[in-house]
Scaffold this active site. Structure first.
Site, PDB file in Angstrom:
ATOM      1  N   GLU A   1      31.763 -19.181  12.377  1.00  0.00           N
ATOM      2  CA  GLU A   1      32.709 -19.449  11.287  1.00  0.00           C
ATOM      3  C   GLU A   1      32.285 -18.553  10.142  1.00  0.00           C
ATOM      4  O   GLU A   1      31.266 -18.799   9.490  1.00  0.00           O
ATOM      5  CB  GLU A   1      32.662 -20.931  10.920  1.00  0.00           C
TER       6      GLU A   1
ATOM      7  N   VAL B   1      30.525 -12.133   7.517  1.00  0.00           N
ATOM      8  CA  VAL B   1      30.931 -11.319   8.658  1.00  0.00           C
ATOM      9  C   VAL B   1      29.745 -10.495   9.150  1.00  0.00           C
ATOM     10  O   VAL B   1      29.514 -10.370  10.363  1.00  0.00           O
ATOM     11  CB  VAL B   1      32.106 -10.401   8.278  1.00  0.00           C
TER      12      VAL B   1
ATOM     13  N   CYS C   1      33.849 -20.298   1.927  1.00  0.00           N
ATOM     14  CA  CYS C   1      34.566 -19.345   2.777  1.00  0.00           C
ATOM     15  C   CYS C   1      36.059 -19.623   2.788  1.00  0.00           C
ATOM     16  O   CYS C   1      36.861 -18.731   3.062  1.00  0.00           O
ATOM     17  CB  CYS C   1      34.008 -19.378   4.186  1.00  0.00           C
TER      18      CYS C   1
ATOM     19  N   GLY D   1      28.533 -18.232   8.189  1.00  0.00           N
ATOM     20  CA  GLY D   1      27.969 -17.211   7.321  1.00  0.00           C
ATOM     21  C   GLY D   1      28.925 -16.057   7.104  1.00  0.00           C
ATOM     22  O   GLY D   1      30.130 -16.161   7.348  1.00  0.00           O
TER      23      GLY D   1
ATOM     24  N   ASN E   1      25.881 -22.918   0.679  1.00  0.00           N
ATOM     25  CA  ASN E   1      26.883 -23.530  -0.198  1.00  0.00           C
ATOM     26  C   ASN E   1      27.063 -25.031   0.039  1.00  0.00           C
ATOM     27  O   ASN E   1      27.427 -25.765  -0.880  1.00  0.00           O
ATOM     28  CB  ASN E   1      28.229 -22.803  -0.092  1.00  0.00           C
TER      29      ASN E   1
ATOM     30  N   GLU F   1      35.849 -25.479  15.082  1.00  0.00           N
ATOM     31  CA  GLU F   1      34.949 -26.569  14.730  1.00  0.00           C
ATOM     32  C   GLU F   1      35.747 -27.767  14.221  1.00  0.00           C
ATOM     33  O   GLU F   1      36.964 -27.732  14.126  1.00  0.00           O
ATOM     34  CB  GLU F   1      33.952 -26.102  13.662  1.00  0.00           C
TER      35      GLU F   1
END
Length: 497
Positions: free
Chosen positions: A262, A242, A297, A240, A166, A476
């Site tokens: 993440e 889960v 996300c 990415g 993305n 992050e």
């Protein structure tokens, strides 16, 4: 297209932006070896952009070996020298921002205008972590036993970084910053659907770092699994799903390597009855990230509207979406909403739309492929809003990663919070109210790692980003990310004679 075609449509320049090298990069050299060929297509048109080799175990072994060989030298490199290299990387990215944005638009389907911001964000992250290199320090501990006791923070070794389609370039460039600043060497694996901007990044930075410090292998899930399981890889950072995060944890278990994950989100936006109505409507449109077809996300894909404002809000929401987001070819500067990444994600999203209809949700807008003939070969879906959504419906429970917004009506705060927190995910949340007490109480109650009050989608460099529950491990975009790629050592020096 009219006479302004040359100004607006940059698709004719895609060929010039493509990377010249179409292989793997490790040890300061390009390598064409690999197994099956990987094809990458333009999501807006279906056009084949490139074929690339897929890295198997042998290629991953070679890339990791190059990174491991380079690690001692890079770890000994003075911190300010590492910082200079990161700042120069940021300078080069800004100089090539337009071609990088165009390349990502063609390869991942996001509008080229938005991709320009991705290049800037990546450059800013490189500069931010360059500025933190002298903060990789320990502390002295007064033990009181005649000893000098202190801690050191030292790099881990080889770091693998795996990221999704993305925001390919933003992740490729931005996510090398923290591990390199800390003295690690890095092996990146770009998304198989959109790898081209990462290869262009390798071309731009090839002469900037010593051989083996920055490396890249192109491949599929098997390639990522080989990196996560490799005994010489000390840490893996993944952005990415889960499912991908769980796979990385399983692969990393045998060597107990450090994970930084993440993962997905099914994020809630809650509008209280006293919210600033106009700002909240704009926030609901922006928070869904329709620009990226909802492929984010952090998208606030569950909109909880208080019953007192529900009907008026939905009408304003649908009107504003129609004004702001019309699907279009991603390389056109006028486009405000791009395409889904590929046929798989397109069919998956249509399946969720059909599921919502079957389960009794009411379609307020969208839900189909656009009628524009120019878009017939691309993976486009109109911005879609469902009302009358219940918390038990699939569209309210599962991350779609498509342009589908679920609206849930509420009038009881306890039931609302139960529904907001009733998923296995907890990445972000957005709360809209003008009451300070309501805002702080709600922020404390929502189970999410990143909470906005009267805002959404914004990220702030230096503010830790990450999820609760199954939305990830670690943080992050802050000093925390830097420390994720260090290990703490305690040293005790006896001062007794």
């Amino acid at each position: 297209m009219n006479a302004s075609h040359e100004e607006h449509d940059l698709s004719s320049r895609v060929a010039h932006a493509l990377p010249r090298r179409r292989g793997h990069y490790w040890g300061g050299q390009w390598h064409e070896a690999g197994g099956a060929r990987l094809q990458t297509h333009n999501p807006s048109t279906g056009e084949l952009l490139a074929e690339l080799p897929t890295a198997g175990a042998a290629e991953v072994d070679a890339a990791v070996a190059a990174a491991a060989q380079a690690f001692p030298g890079w770890a000994r490199t003075p911190p300010l020298q590492r910082a200079r290299a990161l700042r120069e990387a940021a300078t080069r990215i800004r100089a090539h921002a337009q071609e990088l944005a165009l390349l990502d638009a063609a390869d991942c389907g996001n509008p080229v205008k938005a991709m320009l911001f991705d290049a800037e964000i990546a450059a800013t992250q490189l500069e931010y972590f360059a500025g933190l290199v002298l903060e990789i320090k320990g502390e002295t501990i007064p033990t009181g036993n005649g000893s000098l006791n202190y801690t050191l923070r030292q790099p881990l070794g080889v770091v693998g970084r795996i990221f999704p389609f993305n925001h390919p370039f933003m992740f490729a460039a931005g996510k090398i910053a923290a591990p390199l600043a800390a003295g690690n060497t890095v092996l990146v694996k770009p998304p198989e659907q959109a790898p081209l901007s990462t290869l262009r990044l390798m071309e731009l930075l090839a002469d900037l770092f010593p051989p083996g410090v920055l490396n890249c292998v192109v491949g599929d899930r098997g390639t990522g699994a080989a990196i996560a399981a490799h005994p010489q890889v000390a840490a893996v950072g993944l952005i990415g799903s889960v499912g991908a995060g769980k796979a990385v944890l399983r692969a990393a278990a045998d060597t107990l390597k450090r994970p930084l994950l993440e993962l997905g989100g099914k994020n809630a936006m809650v509008v209280f009855p006293d919210a600033d109505f106009e700002r909240a409507v704009d926030g609901a449109v922006r928070g869904m990230n329709f620009t990226w077809c909802g492929q984010s996300c952090g998208s606030t894909s569950r909109l909880f509207l208080h019953a007192s404002v529900h009907d008026r809000f939905v009408q304003a929401l649908v009107d504003r979406i129609g004004q702001a987001h019309v699907p279009g070819i991603a390389t056109d500067l006028r486009t405000t909403m791009g395409a889904l990444i590929d046929r798989t994600q397109y069919q998956r999203t249509l399946g969720y739309i059909e599921s919502a209809r079957t389960e009794g949700a009411a379609l307020a807008c969208g839900g189909r492929h656009p009628a524009d003939p120019a878009l017939r070969n691309g993976w486009f879906i109109e911005p879609t809003v469902f009302t009358d959504v219940r918390p038990d419906m699939r569209v309210a429970r599962e991350e779609i990663f498509g342009p589908v917004l679920s609206v849930l009506r509420w009038d009881d705060a306890e039931s609302m919070f139960e529904a907001v927190n009733g998923t296995e995910l907890g990445l972000t949340a957005s709360l809209w109210t003008t009451d300070l007490l309501t805002a702080h109480r709600a922020a404390a109650r929502v189970q999410a790692g990143y909470v906005w009050i009267n805002d959404c989608s914004s990220h702030f460099i230096g503010a830790p980003f990450g999820g609760w529950k199954q939305s990830g491990l670690g943080r992050e975009e802050s000093k925390d990310e830097l420390f994720e790629f260090t290990q703490l050592k305690n040293v005790n020096v006896s001062m007794l004679g």
